[in-house]
Design a protein around this motif. Structure first.
Motif, PDB file in Angstrom:
ATOM      1  N   ALA A  71       0.839  -1.199   0.000  1.00  0.00           N
ATOM      2  CA  ALA A  71       0.000   0.000   0.000  1.00  0.00           C
ATOM      3  C   ALA A  71       0.876   1.252   0.000  1.00  0.00           C
ATOM      4  CB  ALA A  71      -0.935  -0.002   1.206  1.00  0.00           C
ATOM      5  N   ALA A  72       1.914   1.253   0.849  1.00  0.00           N
ATOM      6  CA  ALA A  72       2.797   2.416   0.922  1.00  0.00           C
ATOM      7  C   ALA A  72       3.484   2.632  -0.420  1.00  0.00           C
ATOM      8  CB  ALA A  72       3.838   2.221   2.023  1.00  0.00           C
ATOM      9  N   ALA A  73       3.985   1.539  -1.029  1.00  0.00           N
ATOM     10  CA  ALA A  73       4.672   1.663  -2.316  1.00  0.00           C
ATOM     11  C   ALA A  73       3.713   2.233  -3.359  1.00  0.00           C
ATOM     12  CB  ALA A  73       5.227   0.322  -2.772  1.00  0.00           C
ATOM     13  N   ALA A  74       2.466   1.741  -3.373  1.00  0.00           N
ATOM     14  CA  ALA A  74       1.488   2.234  -4.350  1.00  0.00           C
ATOM     15  C   ALA A  74       1.270   3.737  -4.164  1.00  0.00           C
ATOM     16  CB  ALA A  74       0.175   1.484  -4.213  1.00  0.00           C
ATOM     17  N   ALA A  75       1.066   4.163  -2.920  1.00  0.00           N
ATOM     18  CA  ALA A  75       0.813   5.574  -2.658  1.00  0.00           C
ATOM     19  C   ALA A  75       2.009   6.434  -3.069  1.00  0.00           C
ATOM     20  CB  ALA A  75       0.498   5.791  -1.184  1.00  0.00           C
ATOM     21  N   PHE A  76       3.209   5.992  -2.715  1.00  0.00           N
ATOM     22  CA  PHE A  76       4.414   6.761  -3.045  1.00  0.00           C
ATOM     23  C   PHE A  76       4.642   6.809  -4.552  1.00  0.00           C
ATOM     24  CE2 PHE A  76       6.862   8.394   0.469  1.00  0.00           C
ATOM     25  CZ  PHE A  76       6.210   7.846   1.561  1.00  0.00           C
ATOM     26  N   ILE A  77       4.435   5.670  -5.212  1.00  0.00           N
ATOM     27  CA  ILE A  77       4.673   5.641  -6.670  1.00  0.00           C
ATOM     28  C   ILE A  77       3.732   6.620  -7.361  1.00  0.00           C
ATOM     29  CG2 ILE A  77       4.375   4.234  -8.745  1.00  0.00           C
ATOM     30  CD1 ILE A  77       5.546   1.876  -7.131  1.00  0.00           C
ATOM     31  N   ILE A  78       2.452   6.573  -6.984  1.00  0.00           N
ATOM     32  CA  ILE A  78       1.488   7.463  -7.635  1.00  0.00           C
ATOM     33  C   ILE A  78       1.851   8.918  -7.358  1.00  0.00           C
ATOM     34  CG2 ILE A  78      -0.918   8.233  -7.631  1.00  0.00           C
ATOM     35  CD1 ILE A  78      -1.645   5.255  -7.028  1.00  0.00           C
ATOM     36  N   ASN A  79       2.085   9.224  -6.088  1.00  0.00           N
ATOM     37  CA  ASN A  79       2.380  10.598  -5.714  1.00  0.00           C
ATOM     38  C   ASN A  79       3.619  11.124  -6.450  1.00  0.00           C
ATOM     39  OD1 ASN A  79       3.937  12.600  -3.807  1.00  0.00           O
ATOM     40  ND2 ASN A  79       1.773  12.746  -3.253  1.00  0.00           N
ATOM     41  N   TYR A  80       4.704  10.372  -6.385  1.00  0.00           N
ATOM     42  CA  TYR A  80       5.938  10.845  -7.005  1.00  0.00           C
ATOM     43  C   TYR A  80       5.861  10.857  -8.516  1.00  0.00           C
ATOM     44  CZ  TYR A  80       8.594  12.103  -2.996  1.00  0.00           C
ATOM     45  OH  TYR A  80       9.031  12.787  -1.897  1.00  0.00           O
ATOM     46  N   ALA A  81       5.108   9.923  -9.100  1.00  0.00           N
ATOM     47  CA  ALA A  81       4.980   9.893 -10.561  1.00  0.00           C
ATOM     48  C   ALA A  81       4.397  11.210 -11.078  1.00  0.00           C
ATOM     49  CB  ALA A  81       4.120   8.718 -11.000  1.00  0.00           C
ATOM     50  N   PHE A  82       3.434  11.780 -10.336  1.00  0.00           N
ATOM     51  CA  PHE A  82       2.847  13.038 -10.792  1.00  0.00           C
ATOM     52  C   PHE A  82       3.843  14.198 -10.688  1.00  0.00           C
ATOM     53  CE2 PHE A  82      -1.091  10.687 -10.784  1.00  0.00           C
ATOM     54  CZ  PHE A  82      -1.803  11.282 -11.802  1.00  0.00           C
ATOM     55  N   TYR A  83       4.639  14.179  -9.628  1.00  0.00           N
ATOM     56  CA  TYR A  83       5.690  15.203  -9.537  1.00  0.00           C
ATOM     57  C   TYR A  83       6.705  15.034 -10.667  1.00  0.00           C
ATOM     58  CZ  TYR A  83       4.282  17.070  -5.018  1.00  0.00           C
ATOM     59  OH  TYR A  83       3.608  17.701  -4.021  1.00  0.00           O
ATOM     60  N   PHE A  84       7.132  13.783 -10.885  1.00  0.00           N
ATOM     61  CA  PHE A  84       8.124  13.525 -11.946  1.00  0.00           C
ATOM     62  C   PHE A  84       7.569  13.946 -13.309  1.00  0.00           C
ATOM     63  CE2 PHE A  84      10.408   9.819  -9.551  1.00  0.00           C
ATOM     64  CZ  PHE A  84      10.876  10.737  -8.629  1.00  0.00           C
ATOM     65  N   ALA A  85       6.277  13.654 -13.534  1.00  0.00           N
ATOM     66  CA  ALA A  85       5.677  13.982 -14.836  1.00  0.00           C
ATOM     67  C   ALA A  85       5.803  15.478 -15.117  1.00  0.00           C
ATOM     68  CB  ALA A  85       4.215  13.562 -14.878  1.00  0.00           C
ATOM     69  N   GLU A  86       5.565  16.290 -14.092  1.00  0.00           N
ATOM     70  CA  GLU A  86       5.671  17.742 -14.276  1.00  0.00           C
ATOM     71  C   GLU A  86       7.114  18.142 -14.571  1.00  0.00           C
ATOM     72  OE1 GLU A  86       3.123  20.367 -14.233  1.00  0.00           O
ATOM     73  OE2 GLU A  86       2.229  18.465 -14.833  1.00  0.00           O
ATOM     74  N   ILE A  87       8.050  17.468 -13.910  1.00  0.00           N
ATOM     75  CA  ILE A  87       9.463  17.773 -14.169  1.00  0.00           C
ATOM     76  C   ILE A  87       9.836  17.371 -15.593  1.00  0.00           C
ATOM     77  CG2 ILE A  87      11.830  17.167 -13.539  1.00  0.00           C
ATOM     78  CD1 ILE A  87      10.936  16.973 -10.659  1.00  0.00           C
ATOM     79  N   TYR A  88       9.397  16.194 -16.017  1.00  0.00           N
ATOM     80  CA  TYR A  88       9.677  15.750 -17.397  1.00  0.00           C
ATOM     81  C   TYR A  88       9.111  16.758 -18.394  1.00  0.00           C
ATOM     82  CZ  TYR A  88      10.309  11.005 -15.387  1.00  0.00           C
ATOM     83  OH  TYR A  88      10.704   9.919 -14.663  1.00  0.00           O
ATOM     84  N   ARG A  89       7.898  17.226 -18.084  1.00  0.00           N
ATOM     85  CA  ARG A  89       7.227  18.147 -18.999  1.00  0.00           C
ATOM     86  C   ARG A  89       8.065  19.418 -19.154  1.00  0.00           C
ATOM     87  NH1 ARG A  89       2.625  21.479 -19.196  1.00  0.00           N
ATOM     88  NH2 ARG A  89       2.664  21.785 -16.946  1.00  0.00           N
ATOM     89  N   GLY A  90       8.552  19.905 -18.021  1.00  0.00           N
ATOM     90  CA  GLY A  90       9.433  21.071 -18.083  1.00  0.00           C
ATOM     91  C   GLY A  90      10.674  20.779 -18.904  1.00  0.00           C
ATOM     92  N   GLY A  91      11.212  19.558 -18.729  1.00  0.00           N
ATOM     93  CA  GLY A  91      12.418  19.161 -19.457  1.00  0.00           C
ATOM     94  C   GLY A  91      12.185  19.154 -20.954  1.00  0.00           C
ATOM     95  N   ILE A  92      11.055  18.603 -21.366  1.00  0.00           N
ATOM     96  CA  ILE A  92      10.734  18.555 -22.802  1.00  0.00           C
ATOM     97  C   ILE A  92      10.498  19.954 -23.339  1.00  0.00           C
ATOM     98  CG2 ILE A  92       8.903  17.949 -24.422  1.00  0.00           C
ATOM     99  CD1 ILE A  92       9.382  15.314 -23.948  1.00  0.00           C
ATOM    100  N   ALA A  93       9.796  20.763 -22.549  1.00  0.00           N
ATOM    101  CA  ALA A  93       9.483  22.114 -23.016  1.00  0.00           C
ATOM    102  C   ALA A  93      10.753  22.941 -23.179  1.00  0.00           C
ATOM    103  CB  ALA A  93       8.519  22.793 -22.050  1.00  0.00           C
ATOM    104  N   SER A  94      11.809  22.571 -22.446  1.00  0.00           N
ATOM    105  CA  SER A  94      13.032  23.362 -22.523  1.00  0.00           C
ATOM    106  C   SER A  94      13.828  23.071 -23.803  1.00  0.00           C
ATOM    107  CB  SER A  94      13.911  23.101 -21.301  1.00  0.00           C
ATOM    108  OG  SER A  94      14.526  21.829 -21.406  1.00  0.00           O
TER     109      SER A  94
END
Ligand SMILES: Nc1ncnc2c1ncn2[C@@H]1O[C@H](COP(=O)(O)OP(=O)(O)OP(=O)(O)O)[C@@H](O)[C@H]1O
Ligand SMILES: [Mg+2]
Lengths: 226, 260
Positions: free
Chosen positions: A95-118
């Motif tokens: 359960a903890a792994a699922a919660a952390f993966i989902i939470n961090y994946a959304f943060y990472f996605a925003e970072i990736y998006r910034g990376g691509i936009a750059s």
């Protein structure tokens, strides 16, 4: 405390820290690729998908991870009498792994998006006029530039993640804080003592020190181009 | 006729940027396109390279129709890539790939294309060696033999643009297009790039050059097009256009250059 008692304490803390590390690595292994999928969803030309991802991003980033842990662990049982996680430490870990993966994946996605936009539009166009496919352009041209752009913000997230794992204490995952906290009330024949809990900070510090060195190296290895 | 461009139109939103462009080119011709800012020169080059899809018109190279607005059959991605390779494009700001050396920039696309050849698996070594050898030769022609293993950020603007020219030539396009190849360069660096283009003209490379370097256009081109407001306003030999422009618009545009 005697030397023998300290050895009992460190034994317990070591076992707890192994669980901390397992959660840390499980989160990275899950969230790094999931974040990529989420990023593609966010950038999708199919508007409803992009809106859905934006809504989820708002929810996941706007609410405390601690509450998300509780909802993921207890939610299915409370709402549907469904118990996907199973009992015991293994269930809490999933359960903890699922919660952390989902939470961090959304943060990472925003970072990736910034990376691509750059990456300048001209890179894609240069690839296209050279007859490259969009897939080739992504993997051969853009990916490494994106990695270079996201290493610094990802380093921040990774170091935050190390400390965030302690939030899983809320569902009683037996990580290093949990292990230290046991000794607050006295345990294993040792009288109540706060020092073991305070010692857990050293584990985080040492591990984050190592990570900082490692990530600094990665940043340096990518400094051969601008 | 090597290139036929017929009635190309392109709008962005409600503004019509290209209002029906017509011209033709023979093998080995050097065509300069001049015209004021916003007249649609870049848009035209982007249409030729399929970075923009024209709304109407026809583009044919060596008799093969590459684009026909009448029959806008949705060309597959592979088909589109094959058509694109008739043209090369050199950008104003180079757009080199920063993580690759000068040599790798020149070889990358060819190495990827080679993988599609049926005999790639058996002749991999020989094919790779040939591609690398050609890249060495191109960079030598560009006067960059000693810069092959430099990354773009280690090169001057003029050197970067010469790498970009080599990269475009490596794919052996029928027609090489330049979009203001020197306007991102410091004045003292334009000469080396113009020299390289002049060298290509002497080898009878078919080229379309959008430029604000009037002296260069007059000197290197076999024909000049003056574009105004999305239309070909006037075309002719360099002497006609620069010496005896017929259109009032052309005369006005060239006034500052002639007085100098
Ligand atoms: N993708 C686009 N979307 C909307 N408008 C565009 C787009 N690309 C170009 N335009 C507009 O089209 C017009 C012509 O642009 P273009 O870049 O072709 O001119 P140009 O002749 O190359 O000018 P310059 O000499 O400044 O390079 C400009 O007014 C520009 O704002
Ligand atoms: Mg332009």
């Amino acid at each position: 405390m005697t030397a023998e008692q300290w050895s009992i304490v460190f034994n317990a803390l070591n076992i707890g820290f192994v669980q901390t590390l397992r959660l840390f690595f499980a989160t990275l292994i899950g969230a790094i690729p999931l974040g990529l999928l989420i990023m593609f969803g966010r950038r999708s030309r199919f508007r409803p998908l992009s809106w859905l991802v934006q809504g989820l991003t708002w929810i996941i980033r706007g609410s405390p991870l601690m509450i998300q842990l509780l909802i993921i662990y207890y939610g299915p049982g409370l709402a549907f009498d469904w118990h996907p996680w199973g009992g015991g430490e293994a269930g809490r870990f999933s359960a903890a792994a699922a919660a952390f993966i989902i939470n961090y994946a959304f943060y990472f996605a925003e970072i990736y998006r910034g990376g691509i936009a750059s990456i300048p539009q001209g890179q894609e166009e240069a690839g296209l006029v050279l007859g490259m496919t969009r897939t080739q352009i992504f993997f051969r041209v853009k990916l490494l530039q994106m990695v270079k752009a996201i290493v610094p913000p990802m380093s921040n997230e990774v170091i935050t993640l190390v400390k965030d794992t302690s939030l899983s204490r809320i569902i009683a995952l037996q990580e290093v804080i949990w292990a230290g906290q046991k000794f607050l009330k006295g345990s294993n024949g040792i009288a109540a003592n706060i020092l073991p809990l305070l010692c857990t900070a050293v584990y985080y510090l040492v591990f984050n020190g190592l990570l900082t060195l490692l990530l600094g190296r990665l940043e340096k290895r990518l400094s051969y181009f601008k | 006729m090597m290139l036929e461009v017929k009635d190309i139109r392109k709008s962005f939103g409600k503004t019509e940027i290209l209002k029906g462009i017509d011209f033709e080119m023979d093998q080995g011709e050097v065509l300069s396109i001049i015209g004021s800012s916003g007249s649609g020169k870049t848009t035209l080059l982007r249409c030729l390279n399929f970075l923009e899809t024209p709304d109407a018109g026809r583009i044919a190279v060596n008799g093969e129709t590459l684009f026909d607005g009448e029959r806008p059959e949705s060309a597959g991605a592979g088909e589109l890539r094959r058509k694109r390779l008739h043209f090369g494009l050199v950008f104003q700001n180079f757009n080199l790939f920063p993580q690759y050396t000068a040599l790798e920039n020149v070889t990358l696309a060819n190495l990827l294309l080679a993988k599609q050849q049926p005999d790639y698996k058996q002749n991999r070594r020989a094919i790779t060696e040939r591609i690398v050898a050609e890249a060495h030769e191109l960079l030598r022609q560009m006067g960059l033999s000693d810069r092959e293993s430099n990354y773009p950020h280690q090169l001057s603007g003029g050197q970067c643009q010469r790498v970009a020219i080599a990269r475009a030539l490596a794919l052996k396009p029928d027609i090489l297009c330049f979009d203001e190849p020197t306007s991102a360069l410091d004045p003292e660096l334009t000469g080396e790039v113009l020299r390289v283009i002049r060298g290509l003209a002497e080898q009878h490379m078919t080229m379309i050059i959008v430029t604000h370097e009037m002296a260069f256009a007059r000197d290197v081109s076999s024909r000049v097009i003056f574009m105004d407001n999305g239309l070909v306003c006037e075309q002719g030999t360099p002497d006609q256009i620069f010496g005896h422009p017929r259109e009032e618009r052309t005369r006005q545009f060239l006034l500052p250059f002639i007085q100098r």
